[in-house]
Scaffold this active site. Structure first.
Site, mmCIF file in Angstrom:
data_model
loop_
_atom_site.group_PDB
_atom_site.id
_atom_site.type_symbol
_atom_site.label_atom_id
_atom_site.label_comp_id
_atom_site.label_asym_id
_atom_site.label_seq_id
_atom_site.Cartn_x
_atom_site.Cartn_y
_atom_site.Cartn_z
ATOM 1 N N PRO A 96 0.796 -1.393 -0.099
ATOM 2 C CA PRO A 96 -0.111 -0.023 0.009
ATOM 3 C C PRO A 96 0.661 1.354 -0.140
ATOM 4 O O PRO A 96 1.884 1.483 0.771
ATOM 5 C CB PRO A 96 -0.854 -0.119 1.261
ATOM 6 C CG PRO A 96 -0.246 -1.100 2.230
ATOM 7 C CD PRO A 96 0.488 -2.041 1.379
ATOM 8 N N ASN A 97 0.485 2.098 -0.798
ATOM 9 C CA ASN A 97 0.903 3.618 -1.042
ATOM 10 C C ASN A 97 1.990 3.585 -1.750
ATOM 11 O O ASN A 97 2.651 4.848 -1.828
ATOM 12 C CB ASN A 97 1.107 4.238 0.689
ATOM 13 C CG ASN A 97 -0.242 4.318 1.373
ATOM 14 O OD1 ASN A 97 -1.279 4.783 0.854
ATOM 15 N ND2 ASN A 97 -0.219 3.649 2.450
ATOM 16 N N TYR A 113 11.050 8.782 1.237
ATOM 17 C CA TYR A 113 11.033 7.789 0.160
ATOM 18 C C TYR A 113 11.644 8.230 -1.154
ATOM 19 O O TYR A 113 11.821 7.492 -2.251
ATOM 20 C CB TYR A 113 9.607 7.446 -0.183
ATOM 21 C CG TYR A 113 8.993 6.915 1.265
ATOM 22 C CD1 TYR A 113 9.470 5.630 1.809
ATOM 23 C CD2 TYR A 113 7.922 7.530 1.902
ATOM 24 C CE1 TYR A 113 8.788 4.899 2.862
ATOM 25 C CE2 TYR A 113 7.493 6.762 3.195
ATOM 26 C CZ TYR A 113 7.730 5.599 3.492
ATOM 27 O OH TYR A 113 7.438 4.978 4.788
ATOM 28 N N ARG A 149 5.151 10.898 -2.474
ATOM 29 C CA ARG A 149 4.696 10.573 -1.127
ATOM 30 C C ARG A 149 5.870 10.679 -0.431
ATOM 31 O O ARG A 149 7.022 10.268 -0.272
ATOM 32 C CB ARG A 149 4.288 9.107 -1.072
ATOM 33 C CG ARG A 149 4.313 8.464 0.411
ATOM 34 C CD ARG A 149 4.266 7.014 0.252
ATOM 35 N NE ARG A 149 3.852 6.611 1.567
ATOM 36 C CZ ARG A 149 4.107 5.338 2.046
ATOM 37 N NH1 ARG A 149 4.713 4.408 1.266
ATOM 38 N NH2 ARG A 149 3.971 4.905 3.282
ATOM 39 N N HIS A 151 12.690 -2.844 2.246
ATOM 40 C CA HIS A 151 12.137 -1.705 2.685
ATOM 41 C C HIS A 151 12.968 -0.356 2.250
ATOM 42 O O HIS A 151 14.436 -0.498 2.340
ATOM 43 C CB HIS A 151 11.741 -1.429 4.474
ATOM 44 C CG HIS A 151 10.888 -2.476 4.749
ATOM 45 N ND1 HIS A 151 9.637 -2.457 4.446
ATOM 46 C CD2 HIS A 151 11.320 -3.668 5.395
ATOM 47 C CE1 HIS A 151 9.095 -3.546 5.196
ATOM 48 N NE2 HIS A 151 9.933 -4.212 5.601
ATOM 49 N N GLU A 177 12.609 -9.604 1.705
ATOM 50 C CA GLU A 177 11.844 -8.370 2.275
ATOM 51 C C GLU A 177 12.590 -7.159 2.133
ATOM 52 O O GLU A 177 13.806 -7.276 2.652
ATOM 53 C CB GLU A 177 11.501 -8.619 3.763
ATOM 54 C CG GLU A 177 11.033 -7.489 4.504
ATOM 55 C CD GLU A 177 10.716 -7.689 6.099
ATOM 56 O OE1 GLU A 177 11.053 -8.733 6.482
ATOM 57 O OE2 GLU A 177 10.080 -6.635 6.637
ATOM 58 N N ARG A 236 12.813 4.497 12.913
ATOM 59 C CA ARG A 236 11.520 5.074 12.839
ATOM 60 C C ARG A 236 10.664 4.703 14.063
ATOM 61 O O ARG A 236 11.249 4.163 14.939
ATOM 62 C CB ARG A 236 10.833 4.756 11.385
ATOM 63 C CG ARG A 236 11.667 5.313 10.404
ATOM 64 C CD ARG A 236 11.079 5.180 8.957
ATOM 65 N NE ARG A 236 9.869 6.048 8.870
ATOM 66 C CZ ARG A 236 8.914 5.798 7.778
ATOM 67 N NH1 ARG A 236 9.218 4.792 6.811
ATOM 68 N NH2 ARG A 236 7.967 6.570 7.630
ATOM 69 N N ALA A 291 3.315 -0.883 4.972
ATOM 70 C CA ALA A 291 2.403 -1.070 6.126
ATOM 71 C C ALA A 291 2.020 -2.452 6.514
ATOM 72 O O ALA A 291 1.875 -2.371 7.692
ATOM 73 C CB ALA A 291 1.388 0.112 6.485
ATOM 74 N N ASN A 301 8.017 -5.716 -0.679
ATOM 75 C CA ASN A 301 7.752 -4.509 0.254
ATOM 76 C C ASN A 301 6.256 -4.609 0.377
ATOM 77 O O ASN A 301 5.598 -3.962 -0.304
ATOM 78 C CB ASN A 301 8.463 -3.327 -0.363
ATOM 79 C CG ASN A 301 8.330 -2.140 0.466
ATOM 80 O OD1 ASN A 301 7.910 -2.311 1.670
ATOM 81 N ND2 ASN A 301 8.887 -1.025 0.389
HETATM 82 C C1 DQA Z 1 8.350 1.067 4.193
HETATM 83 C C2 DQA Z 1 8.224 1.140 5.697
HETATM 84 C C3 DQA Z 1 6.711 1.045 6.048
HETATM 85 O O1 DQA Z 1 6.830 1.281 7.729
HETATM 86 C C4 DQA Z 1 6.022 1.937 5.410
HETATM 87 O O2 DQA Z 1 4.595 1.795 6.134
HETATM 88 C C5 DQA Z 1 6.057 1.897 3.898
HETATM 89 C C6 DQA Z 1 7.139 1.914 3.447
HETATM 90 C C7 DQA Z 1 9.665 1.237 3.376
HETATM 91 O O3 DQA Z 1 9.848 0.978 2.409
HETATM 92 O O4 DQA Z 1 10.456 2.180 3.896
HETATM 93 O O5 DQA Z 1 4.818 2.102 3.461
HETATM 94 O O6 DQA Z 1 7.899 -0.337 3.866
#
Ligand code: DQA
Length: 138
Positions: free
Chosen positions: A10-11, A23, A18, A98, A96, A105, A75, A72
């Protein structure tokens, strides 16, 4: 040719606009083209969804035939028992990734339902985290 899929949660469709201070300002589509030309020896596909069940469906779809999954889960990393179980259920190794260093964080980002079942975890290197994950699959 190895079949690899990058799955974003998501997002992450909003990358580029964003929270660019966290990011970055590049869209994922642009970065994906860079990766595809850099790793022309890999068959790299891409899937993004904001919906938890669609991410699980995709993991099940590819998880018995692909050579690697770069995930990835955004959230959902921190909340989804369902995605964690899907990774346990499939055979394809999951890496995995990120973009940000989730450990620097908020505390709720320190928990991951993906990590216990991932082959490895790469985080905190910006979009380059995806590049490092691809290198590990070569
Ligand atoms: C994320 C880190 C997550 O905590 C966050 O909710 C994201 C992006 C990252 O790629 O840094 O949406 O996965």
């Amino acid at each position: 040719m190895k079949k690899i899929i990058i799955i974003n949660g998501p997002n992450l469709n909003l990358l580029g606009k964003r929270e660019p201070e966290i990011y970055g300002s590049q869209t994922f589509e642009d970065y994906l083209n860079v990766l595809k030309s850099k790793y022309a020896q890999l068959d790299i596909s891409y899937f993004q969804s904001n919906i938890e069940g669609e991410l699980i469906d995709k993991l099940q779809d590819v998880g018995f035939s692909y050579d690697g999954i770069i995930l990835n889960a955004a959230a959902y990393t921190h909340t989804s028992v369902g995605i964690g179980d899907a990774i346990k259920a499939i055979q394809t190794p999951v890496i995995e990734v990120h973009i940000s260093n989730t450990f620097s964080r908020e505390e709720f980002r320190h928990q991951s339902y993906i990590s216990p079942n991932a082959k490895g975890v790469i985080l905190g290197f910006g979009l380059q985290s995806y590049d490092l994950a691809l290198q590990s699959l070569i």
